[in-house]
Design a protein around this motif. Structure first.
Motif: not given
Length: 366
Positions: A318-324
């Motif tokens: 979830d973090f990776h997709d929102s904040c690459p």
């Protein structure tokens, strides 16, 4: 952290202490915290230890010590002191300090992040049946309690399948076969702790031939011991619907991010920038990891670690997709990218360390 947040944090610590049987007292409906008076220590103070001491049958100072241990590692708490007859005094972190402290701890401790000495005074003897799930569970419990400082011995009821090479391929070792004596020439032994999960319904050889060692261990350990272990081909599915694949893929993705950052010429930095809101769940799971490991060790419950790793993996994606963590196109690496990379690497470290405690490999490429 607001006073209401701090009150909930202390109340949560009381709940945990009672649930872990470290404190035997009714849990209050709420906990009151107040601004420290002039000349006092810290930002806020709380008298909950004095409130609970009578019902707990313990001195207030001992209750305060039990609660301090559980509050001190909470995000946002900089320092917890015990003052006077048993008051708890709290010094709060500046915004962002607790996040940096967690990430720095993960970087410094590596795969040992979350290990500790809470059980260092315990000598434990685990005893299990001649059955593969019991053996794998006992092995995982051993790894957990050793990570918290305990000394351990494992015995199996009788030789048989336990002597076969397949158990070794699953990472299982047995110190002694048969029931160890209660006493020996050296004195009394630690009491036996029986490990008896619901049996797997298959032998180690059958499971290894069909699933391999990693999927076998995950399949045996992910359910609670009192539940049947699903051991079907779903454990081999290469998709996010398979929790084992999800956890290992999340780890492999963190390693790929590190390789990508190296190719772009930048490194992680925990103090580069504040974290965006999508990072909060992942940061909270990483901060909670030491408590999860300790609780899993105390309750002999490796399934708690498996569920924690699943939660970390979901929060990471979830973090990776929102904040690459890596820049795209012609974008230059920024302070935010360095900060995100530090969080991604910390998530990978926690995932690898947790898998190791379950006896499961964490491949860098998947």
């Amino acid at each position: 952290m607001t006073p209401a947040d701090l009150s909930r944090t202390v109340l949560h610590a009381v709940h945990r202490a009672v649930a872990e049987n470290a404190l035997r007292a009714p849990v209050p409906a709420r906990v009151r915290v107040e601004r420290t008076r002039p000349g006092g220590s810290g930002d806020y103070a709380c008298a909950v230890a004095l409130q609970l001491a009578g019902d707990a049958g313990l001195p207030a100072l001992e209750v305060a010590r039990i609660l301090r241990e559980r509050v001190a590692a909470e995000p946002g708490i900089g320092r917890v002191e015990i003052t006077g007859p048993g008051f708890l005094s709290f010094t709060l972190d500046a915004p962002g300090d607790s996040d940096r402290a967690v990430l720095d701890a993960v970087r410094e401790q590596g795969s040992a992040y979350g290990h500790g000495g809470a059980l260092r005074d315990e000598v434990l003897q685990f005893h299990h049946a001649r059955e593969v799930r019991a053996a794998v569970t006992a092995d995982a419990v051993c790894r957990l309690v050793v990570s918290q400082g305990a000394r351990v011995r494992i015995s199996c009821e009788e030789a048989g399948e336990a002597g076969e090479a397949e158990w070794g391929l699953l990472g299982v070792t047995v110190d002694v076969y048969g029931t160890p004596p209660v006493t020996s020439p050296a004195g009394p032994s630690a009491p036996l702790i029986s490990v008896r999960p619901v049996p797997a319904g298959a032998t180690a050889r059958e499971l290894l031939e069909r699933l391999g060692p990693d999927a076998t261990r995950w399949g045996l350990l992910r359910p609670a011991s009192h539940d049947r272990a699903p051991l079907g081909d779903e454990l081999l599915v290469q998709g996010e619907g398979n929790p084992l694949f999800l956890v290992r893929y999340a780890y492999a993705r963190t390693r790929a991010l590190t390789r990508g950052a190296t190719a772009l010429g930048f490194t992680p930095a925990t103090d580069a920038a504040p974290y965006e809101s999508p990072a909060r769940p992942l940061l909270d799971f990483l901060a909670d990891h030491p408590r999860v490991l300790l609780a899993a060790a105390r309750h002999r419950a490796p399934d708690r670690v498996a569920r924690q790793l699943e939660a970390v993996a979901h929060a990471f994606f979830d973090f990776h997709d929102s904040c690459p963590p890596l820049p795209s196109g012609d974008e230059k690496p920024s302070a935010a990218h360095r900060s995100r990379l530090a969080l991604a690497e910390a998530a990978g470290t926690v995932l690898a360390g947790g898998l190791s405690l379950l006896g499961i490999s964490a491949p860098a490429h998947l």
